[in-house]
Design an enzyme around this catalytic site. Structure first.
Site, PDB file in Angstrom:
ATOM      1  N   ASP A   1      41.732  40.995  45.128  1.00 25.29           N
ATOM      2  CA  ASP A   1      40.887  40.093  44.355  1.00 25.29           C
ATOM      3  C   ASP A   1      41.018  40.469  42.889  1.00 25.29           C
ATOM      4  OD1 ASP A   1      38.751  38.052  44.064  1.00 25.29           O
ATOM      5  OD2 ASP A   1      37.604  39.768  43.338  1.00 25.29           O
TER       6      ASP A   1
ATOM      7  N   GLU B   1      45.235  35.597  45.673  1.00 17.77           N
ATOM      8  CA  GLU B   1      44.742  34.238  45.527  1.00 17.77           C
ATOM      9  C   GLU B   1      45.639  33.496  44.541  1.00 17.77           C
ATOM     10  OE1 GLU B   1      40.112  32.935  45.600  1.00 17.77           O
ATOM     11  OE2 GLU B   1      40.631  34.793  44.627  1.00 17.77           O
TER      12      GLU B   1
ATOM     13  N   ASP C   1      33.416  41.512  44.950  1.00 16.84           N
ATOM     14  CA  ASP C   1      34.875  41.548  44.827  1.00 16.84           C
ATOM     15  C   ASP C   1      35.549  42.119  46.077  1.00 16.84           C
ATOM     16  OD1 ASP C   1      34.448  40.553  42.308  1.00 16.84           O
ATOM     17  OD2 ASP C   1      34.541  42.518  41.331  1.00 16.84           O
TER      18      ASP C   1
END
Ligand SMILES: [Zn+2]
Length: 417
Positions: A191, A275, A356
């Site tokens: 993340d 991501e 996170d």
């Protein structure tokens, strides 16, 4: 696969003058080639072929009084300059015809003496690395190089770059063998954040390094100084140079650091999941500065390059995936939370989450599920899962994850399958 290695080079005053002359000649050849193509277009004639263009703007031009000075520099960089023009046209037409997608590019434009970056490319015939470590460039001489890391193979081309800070670099292309690392069991979800650089699904944190912040502070001071100098003054151009140098320093420091981080991640993990952050989209908004500073695009590119080279897997989880809304323990979707919420308790199972870390665990699970579902089995090493090829429609990921990944998570949030 081709890799690029960049080294600082230190040409002597005489070599700098010779380089400046060659930069100028390469630019003129490029611009003459571009003018010839534009002229052909205007008069409705077909585009001159690369070989014909080379004859007219280099070979024949040298014999005219206006361009006789082209003969005083090496011919190799001039030919490469025309190749660049060809590539620029090809990129444009491929984009227009839909053969290629990516960042929008326009038609090639004329180059200027005032461009911040000047460059020259030498192919195999135009350079040699001497046994004493100097880089011999045709008609320039033996240039001193700072070999900051070893060159892993024979180079196929060298591009000499002069940047806005007045520094010279040799960017060397080498063809390296793939060197697949022994397989490991570990896989990790990442993340990317703003407060820390990244949080990993195993709970470790990659922090923004202090030396980087220090370099950035220096840059800010230089920028403030520049803004106080009167326009057009000599002090202003001096200050501008200082800003360019500070900029270059920040960029170099960040790149070194990103290399270290990505190498470590690739060595320690068989698969790395990220991501898909729309960096270009984000950068237009309010977060612009920190996004650029974080160098996320570079981080991802380095991971992909290294994964391809070392036989690892990179999986990109789609942007629409609600990584910070799902509970990584039970799969419950808890709804969006403002950025300032750093910790939350799941409304269904009550587990307390660090925002996170929870997101990183969800990214890991989603990436692994995606990899299993991909048509044709697991994705090839180092190749991002193309969005179009994904079997799952946007917005339906949740249901999908419930059956493949998140439901099957153990106590540590790591899927047990
Ligand atoms: Zn829960």
């Amino acid at each position: 696969m081709h890799l690029r290695y960049s080294y600082r080079v230190y040409p002597t005053a005489g070599q700098r003058a010779a380089l400046a002359k060659t930069f100028g000649c390469a630019r003129v050849v490029y611009n003459d080639g571009l003018a010839a193509r534009k002229e052909a277009r205007k008069t409705g004639r077909p585009y001159p072929k690369a070989t014909d263009l080379q004859k007219s703007v280099i070979t024949a031009a040298k014999k005219t009084p206006e361009r006789a000075w082209l003969a005083s520099v090496g011919v190799d960089p001039l030919i490469q300059s025309l190749r660049d023009l060809d590539t620029a046209y090809r990129n444009f037409f491929d984009l227009v015809s839909g053969k290629r997608d990516g960042r929008p590019v326009g038609l090639p434009r004329f180059k200027s003496k005032r461009d911040a970056r000047q460059s020259l490319r030498f192919t195999r015939n135009g350079f040699r690395i001497r046994s004493n470590g100097k880089l011999n460039l045709a008609k320039i001489g033996d240039v001193r190089v700072k070999w900051s890391r070893a060159l892993p193979a024979d180079p196929s081309s060298v591009t000499v770059v002069l940047d806005a800070a007045g520094r010279y670099h040799a960017s060397i292309v080498v063809d390296v063998e793939l060197e697949h690392l022994p397989e490991v069991d570990a896989e990790v979800g990442i993340d990317l954040g703003l407060t820390t650089y990244a949080v990993l699904s195993d709970g470790s944190v990659i922090d923004n390094p202090r030396f980087l912040r220090k370099a950035e502070k220096k840059l800010k001071a230089a920028q403030r100084e520049l803004s106080r100098k009167a326009k057009g003054s000599r002090n202003r151009s001096k200050a501008r140079r200082k800003v360019a140098r500070a900029h270059a320093k920040v960029a170099d420091t960040r790149k070194d650091w990103l290399h270290q981080q990505t190498t470590k991640l690739i060595r320690e993990n068989q698969a790395v999941y990220l991501e898909d952050l729309n960096v270009r989209g984000l950068a237009r908004g309010r977060l612009a500065k920190s996004v650029h500073d974080a160098g996320w695009a570079t981080f991802r590119r380095l991971l992909e390059e290294k994964a391809a080279r070392y036989g690892r897997v990179i999986g990109i989880v789609p942007r629409a995936f609600p990584s910070s809304q799902l509970c990584s323990a039970c799969g419950h979707r808890d709804g969006p939370k403002p950025l300032r919420v750093r910790e939350w308790a799941c409304g269904a199972c009550g587990v307390l989450h660090d925002r996170d870390l929870n997101a990183a665990r969800n990214i890991l699970a989603a990436g692994q599920a995606d990899r299993l579902n991909a048509p044709g089995g697991p994705v090839r090493p180092g190749v991002a899962i193309p969005r179009r090829a994904r079997p799952v429609e946007r917005g339906t990921h949740l249901g999908d994850l419930r059956t493949t990944g998140i439901r099957a998570t153990g106590a540590g949030g790591i899927p047990t399958r």
